[in-house]
Design an enzyme around this catalytic site. Structure first.
Site, PDB file in Angstrom:
ATOM      1  CB  CYS A   2      32.371  33.956  34.053  1.00 36.92           C
ATOM      2  SG  CYS A   2      32.754  32.322  34.568  1.00 36.92           S
ATOM      3  CB  ILE A  50      34.825  28.043  39.819  1.00 35.19           C
ATOM      4  CG1 ILE A  50      35.153  29.533  39.675  1.00 35.19           C
ATOM      5  CG2 ILE A  50      34.506  27.656  41.177  1.00 35.19           C
ATOM      6  CD1 ILE A  50      36.462  29.872  40.767  1.00 35.19           C
ATOM      7  CB  VAL A 280      43.282  44.229  54.859  1.00 37.52           C
ATOM      8  CG1 VAL A 280      43.811  43.224  53.505  1.00 37.52           C
ATOM      9  CG2 VAL A 280      41.771  44.498  54.565  1.00 37.52           C
TER      10      VAL A 280
END
Length: 609
Positions: A2, A50, A280
Protein backbone atom coordinates in the site's frame (compact mmCIF):
# COMPACT_ATOMS: atom_id res chain seq x y z
CA UNK A 1 1.16 -3.53 -0.25
CA UNK A 2 0.00 0.00 0.00
CA UNK A 3 0.89 3.63 0.39
CA UNK A 4 0.07 6.15 3.07
CA UNK A 5 0.45 9.82 3.89
CA UNK A 6 -0.38 11.98 6.87
CA UNK A 7 0.30 15.18 8.75
CA UNK A 8 -0.24 16.81 12.11
CA UNK A 9 -3.35 18.90 11.59
CA UNK A 10 -3.13 22.68 11.81
CA UNK A 11 -5.21 23.63 8.75
CA UNK A 12 -8.93 24.13 8.23
CA UNK A 13 -9.31 22.17 4.98
CA UNK A 14 -7.39 19.10 6.16
CA UNK A 15 -9.77 16.60 4.56
CA UNK A 16 -9.46 18.16 1.10
CA UNK A 17 -5.68 18.56 1.33
CA UNK A 18 -5.33 14.97 2.51
CA UNK A 19 -7.37 13.83 -0.48
CA UNK A 20 -4.99 15.61 -2.86
CA UNK A 21 -1.98 14.09 -1.13
CA UNK A 22 -3.51 10.62 -1.37
CA UNK A 23 -4.19 11.07 -5.08
CA UNK A 24 -0.45 11.47 -5.76
CA UNK A 25 0.15 7.91 -4.52
CA UNK A 26 -2.92 6.25 -6.03
CA UNK A 27 -0.57 3.93 -7.96
CA UNK A 28 0.55 2.37 -4.67
CA UNK A 29 -2.97 1.29 -3.85
CA UNK A 30 -5.63 1.40 -6.57
CA UNK A 31 -8.04 -1.00 -4.84
CA UNK A 32 -9.41 1.23 -2.08
CA UNK A 33 -8.74 4.25 0.09
CA UNK A 34 -9.36 5.35 3.65
CA UNK A 35 -9.04 8.49 5.80
CA UNK A 36 -8.97 9.51 9.42
CA UNK A 37 -9.01 13.22 10.29
CA UNK A 38 -9.42 14.95 13.66
CA UNK A 39 -8.21 18.20 15.21
CA UNK A 40 -4.70 16.76 15.76
CA UNK A 41 -3.91 14.43 12.87
CA UNK A 42 -4.83 13.61 9.27
CA UNK A 43 -4.14 10.07 8.01
CA UNK A 44 -4.67 8.80 4.46
CA UNK A 45 -4.26 5.35 2.97
CA UNK A 46 -4.27 3.74 -0.49
CA UNK A 47 -4.64 -0.04 -0.60
CA UNK A 48 -3.37 -2.80 -2.88
CA UNK A 49 -5.30 -5.79 -1.53
CA UNK A 50 -3.12 -8.82 -0.80
CA UNK A 51 -4.25 -10.39 2.53
CA UNK A 52 -7.86 -10.49 3.87
CA UNK A 53 -9.21 -8.87 0.72
CA UNK A 54 -12.62 -8.00 2.18
CA UNK A 55 -11.74 -6.64 5.63
CA UNK A 56 -8.22 -5.27 5.34
CA UNK A 57 -8.95 -1.61 4.63
CA UNK A 58 -7.04 1.04 6.58
CA UNK A 59 -6.77 3.09 8.73
CA UNK A 60 -7.29 0.34 11.34
CA UNK A 61 -8.27 1.05 14.97
CA UNK A 62 -7.76 -0.83 18.21
CA UNK A 63 -10.70 -1.92 20.42
CA UNK A 64 -11.44 1.46 22.00
CA UNK A 65 -10.39 3.54 18.97
CA UNK A 66 -7.63 5.20 21.01
CA UNK A 67 -4.96 4.16 18.50
CA UNK A 68 -4.99 4.18 14.70
CA UNK A 69 -2.58 2.52 12.25
CA UNK A 70 -1.29 3.09 8.70
CA UNK A 71 0.89 0.27 7.36
CA UNK A 72 2.77 -0.54 4.16
CA UNK A 73 4.37 -3.97 3.82
CA UNK A 74 3.92 -7.57 4.86
CA UNK A 75 4.53 -9.30 8.21
CA UNK A 76 5.32 -12.93 7.44
CA UNK A 77 5.11 -14.23 11.02
CA UNK A 78 1.81 -12.52 11.73
CA UNK A 79 -0.21 -15.73 12.34
CA UNK A 80 2.08 -16.64 15.25
CA UNK A 81 2.01 -13.10 16.66
CA UNK A 82 -1.76 -12.96 16.26
CA UNK A 83 -2.14 -16.11 18.35
CA UNK A 84 0.10 -14.68 21.10
CA UNK A 85 -1.95 -11.48 21.18
CA UNK A 86 -5.26 -13.34 21.28
CA UNK A 87 -4.02 -15.29 24.28
CA UNK A 88 -3.01 -11.97 25.89
CA UNK A 89 -6.64 -10.81 25.61
CA UNK A 90 -6.65 -8.65 22.47
CA UNK A 91 -9.72 -8.63 20.23
CA UNK A 92 -9.29 -8.74 16.44
CA UNK A 93 -11.80 -7.57 13.85
CA UNK A 94 -9.81 -8.71 10.75
CA UNK A 95 -7.39 -11.45 9.71
CA UNK A 96 -4.80 -8.97 8.39
CA UNK A 97 -1.17 -8.65 9.35
CA UNK A 98 -1.88 -4.92 9.77
CA UNK A 99 -3.99 -5.43 12.87
CA UNK A 100 -1.23 -7.51 14.46
CA UNK A 101 0.96 -4.39 14.43
CA UNK A 102 -1.68 -2.32 16.19
CA UNK A 103 -2.35 -4.77 19.00
CA UNK A 104 1.34 -5.68 19.11
CA UNK A 105 2.21 -2.06 19.81
CA UNK A 106 -0.42 -1.95 22.55
CA UNK A 107 1.13 -5.04 24.13
CA UNK A 108 4.86 -4.51 23.60
CA UNK A 109 5.36 -0.84 22.77
CA UNK A 110 8.40 -0.05 20.57
CA UNK A 111 9.85 -3.52 21.40
CA UNK A 112 7.29 -4.88 18.90
CA UNK A 113 9.64 -4.15 15.97
CA UNK A 114 12.15 -6.74 17.20
CA UNK A 115 9.46 -9.43 17.02
CA UNK A 116 8.60 -8.79 13.36
CA UNK A 117 9.65 -10.87 10.40
CA UNK A 118 8.86 -8.99 7.24
CA UNK A 119 9.12 -5.76 5.30
CA UNK A 120 7.35 -2.83 6.87
CA UNK A 121 6.83 0.87 7.21
CA UNK A 122 4.08 1.95 9.56
CA UNK A 123 2.85 4.71 11.84
CA UNK A 124 0.55 4.51 14.86
CA UNK A 125 -1.21 7.57 16.25
CA UNK A 126 -2.08 7.48 19.95
CA UNK A 127 -5.04 9.86 20.41
CA UNK A 128 -4.82 9.97 24.19
CA UNK A 129 -1.08 10.59 24.47
CA UNK A 130 -1.09 12.66 21.25
CA UNK A 131 2.07 10.97 20.03
CA UNK A 132 3.05 9.34 16.77
CA UNK A 133 5.16 6.18 16.52
CA UNK A 134 6.75 5.20 13.20
CA UNK A 135 9.04 2.35 12.18
CA UNK A 136 10.89 0.99 9.16
CA UNK A 137 12.04 -2.59 8.54
CA UNK A 138 15.53 -4.00 9.13
CA UNK A 139 16.92 -3.43 5.64
CA UNK A 140 14.74 -0.60 4.33
CA UNK A 141 12.61 -2.58 1.88
CA UNK A 142 9.69 -0.21 2.48
CA UNK A 143 10.14 3.59 2.59
CA UNK A 144 9.14 6.17 5.18
CA UNK A 145 9.75 9.88 4.60
CA UNK A 146 9.08 12.78 6.92
CA UNK A 147 9.35 16.57 6.94
CA UNK A 148 8.68 19.19 9.58
CA UNK A 149 7.80 22.61 8.16
CA UNK A 150 6.22 25.58 9.96
CA UNK A 151 5.29 23.36 12.89
CA UNK A 152 3.61 20.69 10.75
CA UNK A 153 4.96 17.14 10.56
CA UNK A 154 4.31 15.40 7.24
CA UNK A 155 5.04 11.70 6.78
CA UNK A 156 4.39 9.05 4.17
CA UNK A 157 5.48 6.49 1.62
CA UNK A 158 6.60 8.96 -1.06
CA UNK A 159 7.93 12.51 -1.04
CA UNK A 160 5.63 13.62 -3.86
CA UNK A 161 2.69 13.12 -1.50
CA UNK A 162 3.88 16.13 0.50
CA UNK A 163 3.76 18.54 -2.45
CA UNK A 164 0.03 19.48 -2.21
CA UNK A 165 0.29 20.46 1.48
CA UNK A 166 0.16 24.28 1.94
CA UNK A 167 3.02 24.20 4.49
CA UNK A 168 5.37 22.27 2.23
CA UNK A 169 8.25 24.39 0.89
CA UNK A 170 9.97 22.90 -2.15
CA UNK A 171 13.70 23.64 -2.18
CA UNK A 172 16.66 21.78 -3.68
CA UNK A 173 19.12 20.33 -1.19
CA UNK A 174 22.48 21.23 -2.74
CA UNK A 175 24.53 19.18 -0.28
CA UNK A 176 22.64 16.06 -1.34
CA UNK A 177 23.34 16.93 -4.98
CA UNK A 178 27.07 17.01 -4.29
CA UNK A 179 27.02 13.64 -2.51
CA UNK A 180 24.80 12.19 -5.23
CA UNK A 181 27.57 12.84 -7.75
CA UNK A 182 29.73 10.40 -5.79
CA UNK A 183 27.17 7.80 -4.71
CA UNK A 184 24.63 8.13 -7.59
CA UNK A 185 21.79 8.14 -5.04
CA UNK A 186 20.97 10.28 -2.01
CA UNK A 187 22.94 8.67 0.82
CA UNK A 188 21.67 8.11 4.36
CA UNK A 189 18.77 10.22 5.72
CA UNK A 190 19.01 13.36 3.56
CA UNK A 191 16.97 13.69 0.39
CA UNK A 192 17.09 16.05 -2.60
CA UNK A 193 14.36 18.14 -0.97
CA UNK A 194 15.59 20.46 1.75
CA UNK A 195 14.23 19.45 5.20
CA UNK A 196 12.75 16.18 3.91
CA UNK A 197 14.30 13.03 5.39
CA UNK A 198 14.19 9.27 5.13
CA UNK A 199 13.73 7.28 8.30
CA UNK A 200 16.73 4.97 8.02
CA UNK A 201 16.34 1.17 7.95
CA UNK A 202 16.10 -0.55 11.36
CA UNK A 203 15.01 2.69 13.06
CA UNK A 204 11.83 3.87 14.74
CA UNK A 205 10.72 7.31 15.88
CA UNK A 206 8.46 8.79 18.53
CA UNK A 207 7.06 12.25 17.78
CA UNK A 208 5.39 14.26 20.55
CA UNK A 209 4.99 17.96 21.34
CA UNK A 210 6.93 18.92 18.21
CA UNK A 211 9.96 16.81 19.11
CA UNK A 212 11.16 13.72 17.25
CA UNK A 213 13.23 11.04 18.97
CA UNK A 214 14.80 8.45 16.63
CA UNK A 215 16.15 5.08 17.83
CA UNK A 216 18.05 2.33 16.03
CA UNK A 217 16.68 -1.07 17.03
CA UNK A 218 18.88 -3.52 15.05
CA UNK A 219 22.16 -3.73 13.16
CA UNK A 220 24.08 -6.52 11.40
CA UNK A 221 26.62 -8.37 13.49
CA UNK A 222 29.16 -10.25 11.37
CA UNK A 223 30.88 -12.85 13.55
CA UNK A 224 32.43 -15.88 11.84
CA UNK A 225 31.27 -19.24 13.19
CA UNK A 226 34.02 -21.75 12.49
CA UNK A 227 32.14 -24.72 13.95
CA UNK A 228 30.50 -25.78 10.68
CA UNK A 229 32.16 -27.21 7.59
CA UNK A 230 31.57 -25.66 4.18
CA UNK A 231 29.06 -28.39 3.33
CA UNK A 232 27.37 -27.81 6.68
CA UNK A 233 26.87 -24.14 5.80
CA UNK A 234 25.52 -25.07 2.38
CA UNK A 235 22.87 -27.34 3.90
CA UNK A 236 21.94 -24.68 6.45
CA UNK A 237 21.54 -22.09 3.70
CA UNK A 238 19.26 -24.42 1.73
CA UNK A 239 16.97 -25.06 4.67
CA UNK A 240 16.82 -21.47 5.92
CA UNK A 241 16.33 -19.98 2.48
CA UNK A 242 13.57 -22.39 1.51
CA UNK A 243 11.83 -21.51 4.78
CA UNK A 244 12.15 -17.81 3.95
CA UNK A 245 10.73 -18.28 0.47
CA UNK A 246 7.78 -20.22 1.86
CA UNK A 247 7.09 -17.46 4.40
CA UNK A 248 7.25 -14.82 1.65
CA UNK A 249 4.58 -16.63 -0.38
CA UNK A 250 1.83 -15.96 2.15
CA UNK A 251 -0.95 -14.23 0.22
CA UNK A 252 -4.61 -14.33 -0.74
CA UNK A 253 -3.69 -13.53 -4.37
CA UNK A 254 -1.40 -15.20 -6.90
CA UNK A 255 2.37 -14.77 -6.44
CA UNK A 256 4.84 -14.71 -9.35
CA UNK A 257 8.58 -14.14 -9.61
CA UNK A 258 11.08 -11.96 -11.43
CA UNK A 259 13.63 -14.06 -13.31
CA UNK A 260 16.93 -12.75 -14.65
CA UNK A 261 20.02 -14.59 -15.88
CA UNK A 262 21.74 -14.72 -12.47
CA UNK A 263 21.49 -17.13 -9.56
CA UNK A 264 19.63 -14.87 -7.13
CA UNK A 265 16.24 -14.52 -8.82
CA UNK A 266 16.66 -17.99 -10.36
CA UNK A 267 17.12 -19.61 -6.93
CA UNK A 268 14.13 -17.69 -5.57
CA UNK A 269 11.98 -18.80 -8.51
CA UNK A 270 13.07 -22.44 -8.29
CA UNK A 271 12.40 -22.63 -4.55
CA UNK A 272 9.07 -20.81 -4.75
CA UNK A 273 7.63 -23.08 -7.46
CA UNK A 274 5.35 -20.29 -8.65
CA UNK A 275 3.41 -20.66 -11.88
CA UNK A 276 4.69 -17.52 -13.61
CA UNK A 277 8.00 -15.69 -13.98
CA UNK A 278 8.83 -12.40 -15.71
CA UNK A 279 11.92 -11.21 -17.60
CA UNK A 280 12.98 -8.22 -19.66
CA UNK A 281 15.94 -7.68 -21.95
CA UNK A 282 16.96 -5.36 -24.77
CA UNK A 283 16.46 -5.79 -28.48
CA UNK A 284 19.64 -6.98 -30.18
CA UNK A 285 21.84 -6.58 -27.10
CA UNK A 286 24.71 -9.00 -26.51
CA UNK A 287 23.88 -9.18 -22.78
CA UNK A 288 20.20 -9.90 -23.28
CA UNK A 289 18.82 -11.76 -20.23
CA UNK A 290 15.84 -13.30 -21.97
CA UNK A 291 17.63 -16.33 -23.45
CA UNK A 292 19.21 -17.30 -20.12
CA UNK A 293 15.93 -16.84 -18.28
CA UNK A 294 13.99 -18.92 -20.83
CA UNK A 295 16.43 -21.81 -20.47
CA UNK A 296 16.27 -21.61 -16.68
CA UNK A 297 12.46 -21.47 -16.67
CA UNK A 298 12.33 -24.55 -18.89
CA UNK A 299 14.73 -26.37 -16.55
CA UNK A 300 12.64 -25.63 -13.46
CA UNK A 301 9.40 -26.10 -15.42
CA UNK A 302 7.59 -22.80 -14.92
CA UNK A 303 6.06 -20.33 -17.37
CA UNK A 304 8.09 -17.29 -18.37
CA UNK A 305 6.77 -14.07 -19.82
CA UNK A 306 9.40 -11.84 -21.39
CA UNK A 307 9.64 -8.48 -23.08
CA UNK A 308 12.41 -7.04 -25.24
CA UNK A 309 12.65 -3.31 -24.50
CA UNK A 310 13.32 -1.10 -27.52
CA UNK A 311 15.66 1.89 -27.43
CA UNK A 312 12.77 4.26 -27.98
CA UNK A 313 10.70 2.75 -25.18
CA UNK A 314 13.62 3.02 -22.78
CA UNK A 315 14.37 6.69 -23.47
CA UNK A 316 10.70 7.74 -23.66
CA UNK A 317 9.89 6.39 -20.19
CA UNK A 318 12.78 8.08 -18.32
CA UNK A 319 10.77 11.16 -17.14
CA UNK A 320 7.99 8.87 -15.86
CA UNK A 321 10.52 6.74 -14.00
CA UNK A 322 12.17 9.78 -12.41
CA UNK A 323 8.79 11.07 -11.27
CA UNK A 324 8.04 7.79 -9.53
CA UNK A 325 11.51 7.59 -7.96
CA UNK A 326 10.94 10.95 -6.18
CA UNK A 327 14.70 11.58 -6.36
CA UNK A 328 17.29 11.24 -9.13
CA UNK A 329 18.97 7.85 -9.30
CA UNK A 330 22.05 7.34 -11.46
CA UNK A 331 21.31 3.67 -12.03
CA UNK A 332 20.23 2.82 -15.61
CA UNK A 333 18.75 -0.46 -14.36
CA UNK A 334 15.88 1.38 -12.66
CA UNK A 335 14.25 1.92 -16.05
CA UNK A 336 14.51 -1.78 -16.91
CA UNK A 337 12.99 -2.60 -13.53
CA UNK A 338 10.03 -0.36 -14.37
CA UNK A 339 9.37 -2.43 -17.51
CA UNK A 340 9.61 -5.84 -15.84
CA UNK A 341 7.28 -4.59 -13.08
CA UNK A 342 4.81 -3.41 -15.70
CA UNK A 343 4.88 -6.78 -17.43
CA UNK A 344 4.36 -8.69 -14.18
CA UNK A 345 1.49 -6.43 -13.08
CA UNK A 346 -0.52 -7.57 -16.10
CA UNK A 347 -0.76 -11.06 -14.57
CA UNK A 348 -0.16 -10.87 -10.80
CA UNK A 349 -0.22 -8.50 -7.82
CA UNK A 350 2.80 -9.97 -6.03
CA UNK A 351 6.24 -11.10 -7.20
CA UNK A 352 9.32 -12.46 -5.47
CA UNK A 353 12.72 -11.03 -6.35
CA UNK A 354 16.39 -11.74 -5.65
CA UNK A 355 17.56 -8.42 -4.18
CA UNK A 356 19.86 -8.59 -1.17
CA UNK A 357 21.73 -11.80 -1.96
CA UNK A 358 24.86 -9.93 -3.09
CA UNK A 359 25.04 -7.83 0.06
CA UNK A 360 24.50 -10.58 2.63
CA UNK A 361 26.26 -13.49 0.87
CA UNK A 362 29.07 -11.52 -0.81
CA UNK A 363 28.13 -11.29 -4.48
CA UNK A 364 29.93 -8.32 -6.01
CA UNK A 365 33.03 -8.91 -8.12
CA UNK A 366 34.86 -6.06 -6.38
CA UNK A 367 34.77 -8.13 -3.18
CA UNK A 368 37.02 -10.72 -4.84
CA UNK A 369 39.35 -7.97 -5.95
CA UNK A 370 40.29 -7.21 -2.34
CA UNK A 371 41.56 -10.78 -2.03
CA UNK A 372 43.42 -10.68 -5.34
CA UNK A 373 45.04 -7.38 -4.36
CA UNK A 374 46.51 -8.67 -1.09
CA UNK A 375 50.02 -9.13 -2.51
CA UNK A 376 49.98 -5.73 -4.22
CA UNK A 377 48.89 -4.04 -1.01
CA UNK A 378 52.04 -5.31 0.69
CA UNK A 379 53.92 -2.64 -1.25
CA UNK A 380 54.49 0.57 0.75
CA UNK A 381 51.40 2.78 0.74
CA UNK A 382 53.47 5.74 -0.49
CA UNK A 383 54.63 3.80 -3.56
CA UNK A 384 51.10 2.62 -4.33
CA UNK A 385 49.94 6.22 -4.02
CA UNK A 386 52.49 7.41 -6.57
CA UNK A 387 51.48 4.64 -9.00
CA UNK A 388 47.77 5.37 -8.52
CA UNK A 389 48.23 9.08 -9.12
CA UNK A 390 50.29 8.40 -12.25
CA UNK A 391 47.79 6.01 -13.89
CA UNK A 392 44.88 8.36 -13.15
CA UNK A 393 46.02 10.57 -16.04
CA UNK A 394 46.58 7.74 -18.53
CA UNK A 395 44.12 6.45 -21.17
CA UNK A 396 42.08 3.35 -20.17
CA UNK A 397 43.98 0.06 -19.88
CA UNK A 398 43.16 -3.24 -18.22
CA UNK A 399 44.78 -2.70 -14.81
CA UNK A 400 44.14 1.04 -14.52
CA UNK A 401 41.18 0.87 -12.11
CA UNK A 402 42.92 -1.78 -10.01
CA UNK A 403 46.08 0.31 -9.59
CA UNK A 404 44.13 3.49 -8.92
CA UNK A 405 41.77 1.92 -6.37
CA UNK A 406 44.48 0.20 -4.38
CA UNK A 407 46.64 3.28 -4.07
CA UNK A 408 45.54 3.53 -0.45
CA UNK A 409 43.54 1.75 2.24
CA UNK A 410 40.09 0.28 1.61
CA UNK A 411 38.41 3.29 3.24
CA UNK A 412 40.24 5.61 0.86
CA UNK A 413 38.49 4.26 -2.22
CA UNK A 414 35.50 2.03 -1.39
CA UNK A 415 32.37 3.90 -0.36
CA UNK A 416 29.95 1.25 -1.57
CA UNK A 417 28.83 -0.04 -4.94
CA UNK A 418 28.91 0.92 -7.76
CA UNK A 419 32.02 2.86 -6.67
CA UNK A 420 32.07 4.59 -10.07
CA UNK A 421 30.96 8.13 -9.22
CA UNK A 422 32.84 11.41 -9.00
CA UNK A 423 35.64 11.69 -6.47
CA UNK A 424 35.49 14.54 -3.98
CA UNK A 425 37.96 16.49 -6.09
CA UNK A 426 36.09 15.81 -9.35
CA UNK A 427 32.68 16.77 -8.02
CA UNK A 428 33.95 20.09 -6.67
CA UNK A 429 35.50 20.81 -10.06
CA UNK A 430 32.29 20.07 -11.94
CA UNK A 431 29.94 21.99 -9.60
CA UNK A 432 29.64 25.77 -9.73
CA UNK A 433 27.93 25.95 -6.36
CA UNK A 434 29.64 25.48 -3.01
CA UNK A 435 27.96 23.28 -0.41
CA UNK A 436 28.58 21.98 3.08
CA UNK A 437 28.39 18.35 1.95
CA UNK A 438 30.57 15.97 3.99
CA UNK A 439 33.23 14.04 2.12
CA UNK A 440 32.40 10.48 0.97
CA UNK A 441 34.96 9.17 3.45
CA UNK A 442 33.25 11.03 6.29
CA UNK A 443 29.88 9.53 5.37
CA UNK A 444 31.04 5.92 5.41
CA UNK A 445 33.52 6.27 8.30
CA UNK A 446 30.97 5.27 11.00
CA UNK A 447 30.32 1.99 9.19
CA UNK A 448 34.00 1.16 8.86
CA UNK A 449 34.37 1.93 12.56
CA UNK A 450 31.65 -0.63 13.37
CA UNK A 451 33.57 -3.40 11.57
CA UNK A 452 37.05 -2.26 12.47
CA UNK A 453 39.41 -5.24 12.48
CA UNK A 454 37.16 -7.39 10.28
CA UNK A 455 38.38 -8.74 6.93
CA UNK A 456 37.99 -6.47 3.86
CA UNK A 457 35.10 -8.49 2.38
CA UNK A 458 33.05 -8.12 5.57
CA UNK A 459 33.83 -4.40 5.73
CA UNK A 460 32.64 -3.90 2.15
CA UNK A 461 29.46 -5.89 2.75
CA UNK A 462 28.71 -3.85 5.86
CA UNK A 463 29.12 -0.58 3.94
CA UNK A 464 26.96 -1.85 1.06
CA UNK A 465 24.15 -2.99 3.36
CA UNK A 466 23.90 0.51 4.83
CA UNK A 467 24.56 2.56 1.70
CA UNK A 468 24.00 0.91 -1.69
CA UNK A 469 21.33 -1.62 -0.68
CA UNK A 470 19.02 0.92 0.95
CA UNK A 471 19.95 3.91 -1.22
CA UNK A 472 19.70 2.28 -4.65
CA UNK A 473 18.65 -1.39 -4.79
CA UNK A 474 15.64 -1.24 -2.48
CA UNK A 475 14.65 2.29 -3.43
CA UNK A 476 14.19 1.40 -7.07
CA UNK A 477 12.67 -1.96 -6.16
CA UNK A 478 9.89 -0.31 -4.18
CA UNK A 479 9.27 2.70 -6.42
CA UNK A 480 9.35 0.90 -9.79
CA UNK A 481 7.08 -1.91 -8.64
CA UNK A 482 4.61 0.37 -6.86
CA UNK A 483 4.51 2.67 -9.89
CA UNK A 484 2.83 -0.34 -11.51
CA UNK A 485 0.70 -1.31 -8.48
CA UNK A 486 2.82 -4.40 -7.90
CA UNK A 487 4.15 -5.76 -4.60
CA UNK A 488 7.76 -7.03 -4.65
CA UNK A 489 8.96 -9.33 -1.88
CA UNK A 490 12.61 -10.12 -1.23
CA UNK A 491 13.22 -13.49 0.50
CA UNK A 492 16.98 -12.92 0.77
CA UNK A 493 16.33 -9.92 3.01
CA UNK A 494 14.78 -11.97 5.75
CA UNK A 495 15.93 -11.41 9.33
CA UNK A 496 16.26 -15.15 9.97
CA UNK A 497 18.39 -15.63 6.85
CA UNK A 498 20.52 -12.63 7.82
CA UNK A 499 21.19 -14.15 11.25
CA UNK A 500 22.62 -17.14 9.39
CA UNK A 501 24.52 -15.25 6.69
CA UNK A 502 26.40 -13.02 9.12
CA UNK A 503 27.93 -16.09 10.77
CA UNK A 504 29.34 -17.65 7.57
CA UNK A 505 33.16 -17.34 7.45
CA UNK A 506 34.20 -14.88 4.75
CA UNK A 507 36.22 -17.55 2.90
CA UNK A 508 32.91 -19.35 2.27
CA UNK A 509 31.37 -16.15 1.00
CA UNK A 510 34.06 -14.82 -1.33
CA UNK A 511 37.29 -16.24 -2.76
CA UNK A 512 39.88 -14.92 -5.16
CA UNK A 513 38.10 -16.72 -7.99
CA UNK A 514 34.42 -16.39 -7.12
CA UNK A 515 31.65 -14.70 -5.16
CA UNK A 516 28.67 -16.04 -3.17
CA UNK A 517 30.54 -19.33 -2.93
CA UNK A 518 28.32 -21.09 -0.38
CA UNK A 519 25.12 -19.70 -1.90
CA UNK A 520 26.13 -20.93 -5.37
CA UNK A 521 26.68 -24.42 -4.01
CA UNK A 522 23.32 -24.31 -2.22
CA UNK A 523 21.52 -23.25 -5.40
CA UNK A 524 23.22 -25.88 -7.57
CA UNK A 525 20.75 -28.60 -6.59
CA UNK A 526 17.86 -26.62 -8.09
CA UNK A 527 19.40 -24.74 -11.04
CA UNK A 528 21.11 -25.58 -14.32
CA UNK A 529 24.90 -25.43 -13.97
CA UNK A 530 25.23 -22.48 -16.35
CA UNK A 531 22.99 -20.41 -14.04
CA UNK A 532 24.51 -21.49 -10.71
CA UNK A 533 28.04 -20.80 -11.99
CA UNK A 534 27.27 -17.53 -13.79
CA UNK A 535 29.38 -14.57 -12.65
CA UNK A 536 27.73 -11.40 -11.35
CA UNK A 537 26.63 -9.21 -14.24
CA UNK A 538 24.11 -6.80 -12.73
CA UNK A 539 21.11 -5.72 -14.77
CA UNK A 540 22.72 -5.20 -18.21
CA UNK A 541 21.50 -2.02 -19.90
CA UNK A 542 23.05 -0.83 -23.22
CA UNK A 543 23.42 2.78 -22.02
CA UNK A 544 27.19 2.71 -22.47
CA UNK A 545 26.68 1.92 -26.16
CA UNK A 546 23.82 4.35 -26.69
CA UNK A 547 25.73 7.33 -25.27
CA UNK A 548 28.16 7.13 -28.20
CA UNK A 549 25.39 7.37 -30.80
CA UNK A 550 24.64 10.81 -32.30
CA UNK A 551 20.99 10.81 -31.26
CA UNK A 552 21.65 10.27 -27.56
CA UNK A 553 24.90 12.20 -27.48
CA UNK A 554 22.97 15.24 -28.70
CA UNK A 555 20.20 14.62 -26.19
CA UNK A 556 22.73 14.72 -23.34
CA UNK A 557 24.50 17.69 -24.89
CA UNK A 558 21.20 19.63 -24.82
CA UNK A 559 20.63 18.64 -21.18
CA UNK A 560 24.14 19.78 -20.22
CA UNK A 561 23.44 23.18 -21.82
CA UNK A 562 20.06 23.61 -20.13
CA UNK A 563 19.47 26.53 -17.78
CA UNK A 564 19.64 24.43 -14.62
CA UNK A 565 22.84 22.71 -15.77
CA UNK A 566 24.43 26.08 -16.50
CA UNK A 567 23.36 27.35 -13.09
CA UNK A 568 24.73 24.44 -11.07
CA UNK A 569 27.50 22.88 -13.18
CA UNK A 570 30.56 23.93 -15.11
CA UNK A 571 29.22 23.17 -18.58
CA UNK A 572 32.68 22.99 -20.16
CA UNK A 573 33.63 20.26 -17.69
CA UNK A 574 30.43 18.35 -18.44
CA UNK A 575 31.10 18.46 -22.17
CA UNK A 576 34.70 17.42 -21.66
CA UNK A 577 33.41 14.38 -19.80
CA UNK A 578 30.81 13.57 -22.46
CA UNK A 579 33.20 14.07 -25.40
CA UNK A 580 35.96 12.13 -23.66
CA UNK A 581 33.66 9.15 -23.26
CA UNK A 582 32.53 9.28 -26.87
CA UNK A 583 36.16 9.40 -28.03
CA UNK A 584 37.14 6.43 -25.84
CA UNK A 585 39.40 8.40 -23.50
CA UNK A 586 37.63 6.99 -20.41
CA UNK A 587 34.80 4.62 -19.45
CA UNK A 588 32.99 6.85 -16.96
CA UNK A 589 29.53 6.58 -18.47
CA UNK A 590 27.85 6.34 -15.05
CA UNK A 591 29.16 9.78 -14.12
CA UNK A 592 27.60 11.17 -17.28
CA UNK A 593 24.34 9.32 -16.67
CA UNK A 594 24.03 10.56 -13.09
CA UNK A 595 24.28 14.22 -14.17
CA UNK A 596 21.83 13.65 -17.03
CA UNK A 597 19.22 12.01 -14.78
CA UNK A 598 19.58 14.78 -12.23
CA UNK A 599 18.85 17.43 -14.88
CA UNK A 600 15.76 15.54 -16.10
CA UNK A 601 14.59 14.97 -12.53
CA UNK A 602 14.94 18.68 -11.73
CA UNK A 603 12.87 19.57 -14.77
CA UNK A 604 10.21 17.09 -13.66
CA UNK A 605 9.85 18.37 -10.08
CA UNK A 606 10.97 22.01 -10.19
CA UNK A 607 10.00 23.17 -13.70
CA UNK A 608 6.92 21.17 -14.67
CA UNK A 609 5.32 21.00 -11.20
Amino acid sequence: MCGYVGFTNKIENADAVLGEMMDTIRHRGPDSEGKYVDEDIALGFRRLSIIDLKQGDQPIFNEDHSKVLLFNGEIYNYPKLREELLQAGHTFTTHTDSEVLLHGYEEYGPALVKKLRGMFSFVIWDKEKKELFGARDYFGVKPLYYAEMDGTLMFGSEIKAFLPHPEFHKELNLATLENYLTFQYSPLSDTFFQNVYKLLPAHYFLYKNGKMEITRYWEPDFENDEARTFDGWVEKIKKTFEDSVEAHKISDVEVGSFLSSGIDSSYVTACAKVDKSFTVGFEGDQYDEIGYAKRCSEYIKIKNRSKAITEQEYWDIIPTVLYHLDEPLGDPASIALYFVSREASKDVKVVLSGEGADEIFGGYNVYSETIRSAKYRRLPKGLRGVIGKAVDHLPPFKAKNFLYRHRGDLQDWFNGNPNAGFSERERKAILKVKTNAPSPKELVAPFYEKVKGKDPVTQMQYVDIHMWLAGDILLKGDKMSMANSLEVRVPFLDIELMKLAQQIPSRYRVTEENTKVALRKASASKLPKVTADKRKLGFPVPVRRWLKEDKYYNMLKDAFHSEIAKELFNTDELMKLLDGYREGKHQNYLKIWSVFTFVLWYQEFFVKR
